[in-house]
Design a protein around this motif. Structure first.
Motif: not given
Length: 119
Positions: A92-102
């Motif tokens: 929703a907000y475009g946080a640049p966190l890579p999926e592999n760090q979720v």
């Protein structure tokens, strides 16, 4: 059939605020009249997330938009709830966190600000 022409002018400032103009081209303001510099000073924070596995992710990713205190003062969330929150920030907000760090971030946030297990 009558056609009209509109001038559309959008100015984006350094703060990310946009101003628009829609009207007759003859009445449009000169771009130079709208060109200005905006200076924004963000508060300097020396507070970081508590040490732990995943703190580096939280410090580098969450603090782009949030203070460590804002995150740690949230109501306790379960691992699954933190994961939903993190993915909401990404989608929703475009946080640049890579999926592999979720997963790592959700585990860390649960450890420092999570619901006790079994609740």
């Amino acid at each position: 059939m009558r056609h009209s022409t509109l001038a559309l002018l959008t100015v984006v400032t350094a703060a990310g605020v946009s101003y628009g103009y829609a009207g007759s081209p003859a009445d449009a303001p000169l771009a130079t009249a709208l060109n200005r510099t905006v200076s924004v000073t963000l508060p300097d924070s020396h507070n970081v997330f508590p040490p732990g596995e995943g703190a580096d992710i939280a410090n580098s990713q969450c603090m782009i938009c949030h203070s460590a205190g804002m995150v740690t003062r949230q109501p306790p969330l379960s691992y699954d709830e933190w994961k939903l929150e993190i993915n909401k920030m990404r989608s929703a907000y475009g946080a640049p966190l890579p999926e592999n760090q979720v997963d790592s971030l959700a585990k860390y946030l649960t450890a420092i600000a999570g619901k006790p297990q079994g609740k």
